[in-house]
Design a protein around this motif. Structure first.
Motif, short mmCIF file in Angstrom:
data_model
loop_
_atom_site.label_atom_id
_atom_site.label_comp_id
_atom_site.label_asym_id
_atom_site.label_seq_id
_atom_site.Cartn_x
_atom_site.Cartn_y
_atom_site.Cartn_z
N LEU A 173 -3.08 11.10 -9.99
CA LEU A 173 -1.71 11.52 -9.67
C LEU A 173 -1.37 11.35 -8.21
N THR A 174 -2.35 11.54 -7.34
CA THR A 174 -2.07 11.46 -5.91
C THR A 174 -3.37 11.26 -5.13
N TYR A 175 -3.21 10.76 -3.92
CA TYR A 175 -4.34 10.58 -3.01
C TYR A 175 -4.22 11.56 -1.83
N GLY A 176 -3.48 12.65 -2.07
CA GLY A 176 -3.45 13.76 -1.12
C GLY A 176 -2.26 13.83 -0.20
N GLY A 192 7.06 -0.26 1.47
CA GLY A 192 5.93 -1.19 1.57
C GLY A 192 5.41 -1.60 0.22
N VAL A 193 4.14 -1.38 -0.01
CA VAL A 193 3.56 -1.72 -1.31
C VAL A 193 2.41 -0.76 -1.63
N THR A 194 2.33 -0.40 -2.91
CA THR A 194 1.33 0.56 -3.38
C THR A 194 0.62 0.01 -4.61
N ILE A 195 -0.59 0.51 -4.85
CA ILE A 195 -1.37 0.11 -6.02
C ILE A 195 -1.64 1.34 -6.88
N TRP A 196 -1.32 1.24 -8.18
CA TRP A 196 -1.45 2.39 -9.10
C TRP A 196 -2.34 2.04 -10.28
N ALA A 229 -6.31 -8.48 -0.32
CA ALA A 229 -5.15 -9.33 -0.04
C ALA A 229 -3.97 -8.51 0.47
N GLY A 230 -3.92 -7.24 0.09
CA GLY A 230 -2.79 -6.39 0.46
C GLY A 230 -2.92 -5.74 1.81
N GLU A 231 -4.08 -5.91 2.42
CA GLU A 231 -4.32 -5.26 3.71
C GLU A 231 -3.23 -5.59 4.73
N LYS A 232 -2.86 -6.86 4.80
CA LYS A 232 -1.86 -7.24 5.81
C LYS A 232 -0.47 -6.69 5.51
N GLY A 266 -1.42 0.70 0.04
CA GLY A 266 -2.13 1.97 -0.09
C GLY A 266 -2.14 2.43 -1.53
N PRO A 267 -3.14 3.26 -1.89
CA PRO A 267 -3.22 3.77 -3.25
C PRO A 267 -2.14 4.82 -3.50
N ALA A 268 -1.57 4.80 -4.67
CA ALA A 268 -0.55 5.77 -5.06
C ALA A 268 -0.54 5.86 -6.57
#
Ligand code: THG
Length: 371
Positions: A38-41, A53-57, A221-224, A228-230
């Motif tokens: 559900l969340t990374y805090g 930006g961009v997130t990975i779920w 690949a998403g580092e640039k 972040g995780p979400a």
């Protein structure tokens, strides 16, 4: 005190589980008998990344119910209250599945592959339902849960990242359309979809042994892009008016009461479960409607996330509906909520009141989505 999670074959870990723990997941829920991070805090930061930006779920919990065989077309249509006669291979559609009384059983994304369909389901027992219906109707089909687990890449920078990983063709995918692809030999379906309105894709992993490898490739690949995780974001989805099946509705709600009227085809030649009931509900008008509420002042205890219980919506001291989700919207600077409210009250358009830890709060009824 630490509390260990006990997982058994009954409550399953996802193919990305190890990666989500490594990335710092702090809360999980159970959905389709599987763990959903559900969340990374830091929900505020996850919201910012999702909207800017961009997130990975890890949304593996959106399990697939696969239907194949000679009668697959007929069976899938019979299970779906939307006319699928023009649906193409490579296309996805958001659909309603209803029972014979027109009650909403699930709101899946349906994908049509060249030799099978996947109902990518919300949280209810569609495998049992589909098998029972198919057997009773004598459809010649195979229905199973395949080894397929969606990984969502969501946010305005998702398209650039996915194009970098898979090629420029992904930019031409229309909403809910997909194609089969590979990354480092990992078999996938790449679909323009996801439970946010921030833009993005879902990578349907077709080999559960390679989840952590896929996660690592996308994150590298998403580092640039500062990926972040979400996770499915409660604030963004309420702003966007996306239905949370089971969260926003009761087991007795029909799709007209869940904001899904445009996904119910009543004027069609195709037959499907609940058609007569849905025609009648449409003719008579649904009892309730899913609407937005803007809370006029005060906060309604929005740190209670999600609301543990639905609370009554009142007008002149009479109960006129139920509120099941309430959040503070950063982009609107307002406290907003989702509620099912009596149709006559919605049509009159007068203010209502919601019960909160701060007492009664006045709220204005508004159409969805908020944004
Ligand atoms: N992805 C996948 N499977 C899923 C979901 C997902 N299964 C369950 C759940 N989510 C299904 N619910 C929704 C709800 C809304 C949307 C997608 C899935 C959605 N709606 C757009 C809208 O409302 O604006 C567009 C719908 C349309 O007009 O066709 O995207 O997220 N794999």
């Amino acid at each position: 005190m630490t509390v260990d999670l006990v997982v058994s074959p009954r409550i399953r870990k996802t193919p990305f589980h190890e990666s989500t723990v490594k990335a710092g997941a702090t809360a999980f829920t159970v959905y389709n008998k599987m763990l959903l991070p559900l969340t990374y805090g830091d929900l505020a930061e996850e919201y910012r990344r999702l909207t800017e930006g961009v997130t990975i779920w890890d949304v593996s919990v959106e399990r697939q119910v696969e239907i194949s065989g000679p009668d697959a077309d007929a069976c899938v249509q019979y299970l779906t209250s939307r006319d699928l006669s023009k649906m193409k291979v490579g296309q996805g559609k958001y659909v309603a599945m209803c029972d014979h009384e027109g009650r909403l059983l699930n709101d899946p994304v349906l994908l049509k592959l060249h030799d099978r369909y996947w109902f990518s389901i919300a949280d209810s027992e569609i495998l049992f339902w589909a098998r029972a219906v198919a057997a009773e109707r004598g459809f010649d089909v195979t229905i199973r849960e395949p080894d397929v687990s969606p990984l969502a890449i969501q946010g305005p920078l998702a398209e650039d990242l996915i194009a970098e990983l898979f090629g420029e063709w992904v930019r031409d995918l229309k909403y809910f359309w997909f194609d089969e692809a590979e990354l480092n030999g990992i078999p996938l379906v790449v679909c323009r979809s996801g439970w946010s309105k921030q833009g993005g894709f879902e990578l349907f992993l077709r080999d559960g042994t390679r989840g952590n490898e896929l996660w690592d490739l996308v994150v590298a690949a998403g580092e640039k892009y500062d990926i972040g995780p979400a996770a499915p974001n409660h604030v963004e989805r309420i702003e966007s008016g996306l239905l949370s099946y089971g969260g926003d509705n009761t087991p007795d709600s029909n799709p007209f009461e869940c904001g899904m009227a445009r996904y119910v085809d009543t004027e069609t030649d195709v037959d499907y479960i609940g058609k007569a009931a849905l025609q009648q509900i449409k003719a008579e008008g649904p009892a309730r409607l899913l609407v937005g509420l803007v809370i006029d002042d005060g906060t309604a205890g929005t740190d209670a996330w999600p609301l543990e219980h639905c609370v009554p919506v009142l007008q002149n001291e009479a109960e006129v509906g139920t509120m099941c989700a309430i959040v503070d919207s950063p982009r609107l600077g307002k406290t907003i909520a989702l509620a099912q409210i009596q149709t006559d009250v919605v049509e009159a358009g007068l203010p209502v009141e919601v019960t909160s830890p701060d007492g009664l709060l006045t709220a204005t009824i508004t159409a969805l989505p908020f944004i």
